[in-house]
Write a protein that holds these residues in place. Structure first.
Motif, PDB file in Angstrom:
ATOM      1  N   ALA A   7     -15.494  -4.758   5.295  1.00  0.00           N
ATOM      2  CA  ALA A   7     -16.638  -4.281   6.221  1.00  0.00           C
ATOM      3  C   ALA A   7     -17.848  -4.560   6.058  1.00  0.00           C
ATOM      4  O   ALA A   7     -18.977  -4.362   7.049  1.00  0.00           O
ATOM      5  N   GLY A   8     -18.329  -5.228   5.051  1.00  0.00           N
ATOM      6  CA  GLY A   8     -19.700  -5.352   4.616  1.00  0.00           C
ATOM      7  C   GLY A   8     -20.106  -4.276   3.793  1.00  0.00           C
ATOM      8  O   GLY A   8     -19.657  -3.171   3.480  1.00  0.00           O
ATOM      9  N   PRO A   9     -21.263  -4.351   3.308  1.00  0.00           N
ATOM     10  CA  PRO A   9     -22.021  -3.544   2.514  1.00  0.00           C
ATOM     11  C   PRO A   9     -22.641  -2.262   3.084  1.00  0.00           C
ATOM     12  O   PRO A   9     -22.808  -1.471   2.369  1.00  0.00           O
ATOM     13  N   GLY A  10     -22.659  -1.814   4.494  1.00  0.00           N
ATOM     14  CA  GLY A  10     -23.234  -1.042   4.904  1.00  0.00           C
ATOM     15  C   GLY A  10     -23.595  -1.036   6.400  1.00  0.00           C
ATOM     16  O   GLY A  10     -23.265  -0.349   7.334  1.00  0.00           O
ATOM     17  N   ASP A  11     -24.645  -1.962   6.486  1.00  0.00           N
ATOM     18  CA  ASP A  11     -25.299  -2.406   8.003  1.00  0.00           C
ATOM     19  C   ASP A  11     -23.798  -2.912   8.759  1.00  0.00           C
ATOM     20  O   ASP A  11     -23.126  -3.567   8.348  1.00  0.00           O
ATOM     21  N   ILE A  12     -23.570  -2.168   9.821  1.00  0.00           N
ATOM     22  CA  ILE A  12     -22.324  -2.440  10.335  1.00  0.00           C
ATOM     23  C   ILE A  12     -22.229  -3.787  11.196  1.00  0.00           C
ATOM     24  O   ILE A  12     -21.075  -4.296  11.593  1.00  0.00           O
ATOM     25  N   GLU A  13     -23.603  -4.478  11.191  1.00  0.00           N
ATOM     26  CA  GLU A  13     -23.653  -5.659  11.948  1.00  0.00           C
ATOM     27  C   GLU A  13     -23.232  -6.692  10.774  1.00  0.00           C
ATOM     28  O   GLU A  13     -23.150  -8.034  11.069  1.00  0.00           O
ATOM     29  N   GLY A  81     -17.654  -3.861   1.580  1.00  0.00           N
ATOM     30  CA  GLY A  81     -18.002  -4.975   0.952  1.00  0.00           C
ATOM     31  C   GLY A  81     -17.017  -6.093   1.356  1.00  0.00           C
ATOM     32  O   GLY A  81     -16.434  -6.230   2.329  1.00  0.00           O
ATOM     33  N   ASP A  82     -16.634  -6.804   0.428  1.00  0.00           N
ATOM     34  CA  ASP A  82     -15.685  -7.892   0.241  1.00  0.00           C
ATOM     35  C   ASP A  82     -14.248  -7.259  -0.452  1.00  0.00           C
ATOM     36  O   ASP A  82     -14.447  -6.669  -1.733  1.00  0.00           O
ATOM     37  N   PRO A  83     -13.175  -7.162   0.133  1.00  0.00           N
ATOM     38  CA  PRO A  83     -12.121  -6.464  -0.555  1.00  0.00           C
ATOM     39  C   PRO A  83     -11.492  -6.997  -1.785  1.00  0.00           C
ATOM     40  O   PRO A  83     -10.907  -6.494  -2.668  1.00  0.00           O
ATOM     41  N   SER A  84     -12.045  -8.394  -2.035  1.00  0.00           N
ATOM     42  CA  SER A  84     -11.506  -9.047  -3.368  1.00  0.00           C
ATOM     43  C   SER A  84     -12.222  -8.672  -4.774  1.00  0.00           C
ATOM     44  O   SER A  84     -11.935  -8.965  -5.768  1.00  0.00           O
ATOM     45  N   ILE A  85     -13.164  -7.739  -4.478  1.00  0.00           N
ATOM     46  CA  ILE A  85     -14.226  -7.438  -5.534  1.00  0.00           C
ATOM     47  C   ILE A  85     -13.952  -5.876  -5.724  1.00  0.00           C
ATOM     48  O   ILE A  85     -14.668  -5.076  -4.684  1.00  0.00           O
ATOM     49  N   TYR A  86     -13.419  -5.404  -6.640  1.00  0.00           N
ATOM     50  CA  TYR A  86     -13.426  -4.065  -7.159  1.00  0.00           C
ATOM     51  C   TYR A  86     -12.965  -3.227  -5.743  1.00  0.00           C
ATOM     52  O   TYR A  86     -13.057  -2.122  -5.452  1.00  0.00           O
ATOM     53  N   GLY A  87     -11.827  -3.844  -5.069  1.00  0.00           N
ATOM     54  CA  GLY A  87     -11.286  -3.215  -3.620  1.00  0.00           C
ATOM     55  C   GLY A  87     -10.036  -2.789  -4.116  1.00  0.00           C
ATOM     56  O   GLY A  87      -9.352  -1.908  -2.992  1.00  0.00           O
ATOM     57  N   ALA A  88      -9.251  -2.687  -5.093  1.00  0.00           N
ATOM     58  CA  ALA A  88      -7.875  -2.297  -5.487  1.00  0.00           C
ATOM     59  C   ALA A  88      -6.872  -2.766  -4.314  1.00  0.00           C
ATOM     60  O   ALA A  88      -6.051  -1.895  -4.022  1.00  0.00           O
TER      61      ALA A  88
END
Length: 250
Positions: A7-13, A81-88
């Motif tokens: 989804a990205g870091p926070g900003d929905i864009e 963020g990116d699911p591959s980093i601490y995404g379980a």
């Protein structure tokens, strides 16, 4: 089909165009509500079924996915963020494999690169560091499989530390095993969110500054001389440097 989407870091864009388009088509969305901005669900179509995984266990998440698939629905598993980093996500993918459920991963903008953008810094500066270390302080959900922060600090590379601001004093103590006390540090709270805060300092004073701001979660700790003022110019744009697209000038 199941789509794991960053989804990205926070900003929905800052979701990717591909991720946004899939989210708009989804019949079922399971999102990490403790970390993903709820506003991103505005992309969803009317009538979508939404689950907040913050209160769900792994079996409950998988059962919700299975139910959607059994009903012929398109399912999106939305991660911060990116699911591959601490995404379980590995444990989820393995369960889907066992059940013969197809899935695809759509990468996203990680908070560590978002944090670098907000402090207007470049991790890989010539003459400073060509290496980025992504790590976290060992805790209940992760140990130091790749080396303790104190060991990694000895490389003096650019470093992005996740999930550790609640232990900033201990993190600083470990970092001082490799970096000197004047090494620049930035703590970026909720990078790209409306409530974002950026705290700059050095290893000498950052713990006190973070304590004063009472920040104890949702923050990136960026460490390294890449945030300093000394570096070498890139050869890529050096007029005397030749490469396959340009001949250098004397």
């Amino acid at each position: 089909m199941v789509y794991f989407i960053g989804a990205g870091p926070g900003d929905i864009e800052l979701i990717t165009v591909k991720g946004m388009k899939l989210l708009q088509k989804a019949d079922v969305v399971i999102y990490t509500g403790s970390l993903v901005s709820g506003n991103i669900l505005d992309y969803c179509k009317e009538g979508v079924t939404i689950y907040n995984s913050a209160s769900m266990s792994l079996p409950e998440v998988i059962d919700a996915i299975q139910e959607g698939i059994d009903q012929g629905k398109m399912v999106v598993r939305l991660h911060t963020g990116d699911p591959s980093i601490y995404g379980a996500i590995r444990e989820q993918m393995d369960e889907l494999d066992k059940r013969g459920i197809d899935f695809e991963i759509i990468p996203g903008v990680s908070s560590f690169v978002a944090a670098a953008s907000r402090v207007k810094a470049e991790f890989t500066l010539p003459g400073v560091s060509q290496t980025i270390i992504i790590t976290r302080k060992e805790g209940r959900t992760g140990t130091s499989e790749g080396g303790k922060i104190s060991e990694l600090a000895k490389h003096r590379a650019s470093m992005a530390i996740f999930l550790s601001v609640q232990s900033i004093s201990q993190v600083v103590e470990e970092l001082l095993e490799g970096y000197n006390e004047n090494t620049p540090v930035a703590v970026v709270y909720k990078a790209t969110w409306p409530e974002e805060k950026i705290i700059r300092g050095t290893l000498k004073d950052i713990a006190e500054k973070v304590g004063d701001e009472k920040i104890n979660r949702h923050a990136q700790i960026l460490v390294g001389d890449f945030m300093g003022s000394q570096y070498e110019l890139s050869k890529l744009y050096d007029s005397s440097f030749s490469h396959m697209y340009r001949s250098g000038k004397e």
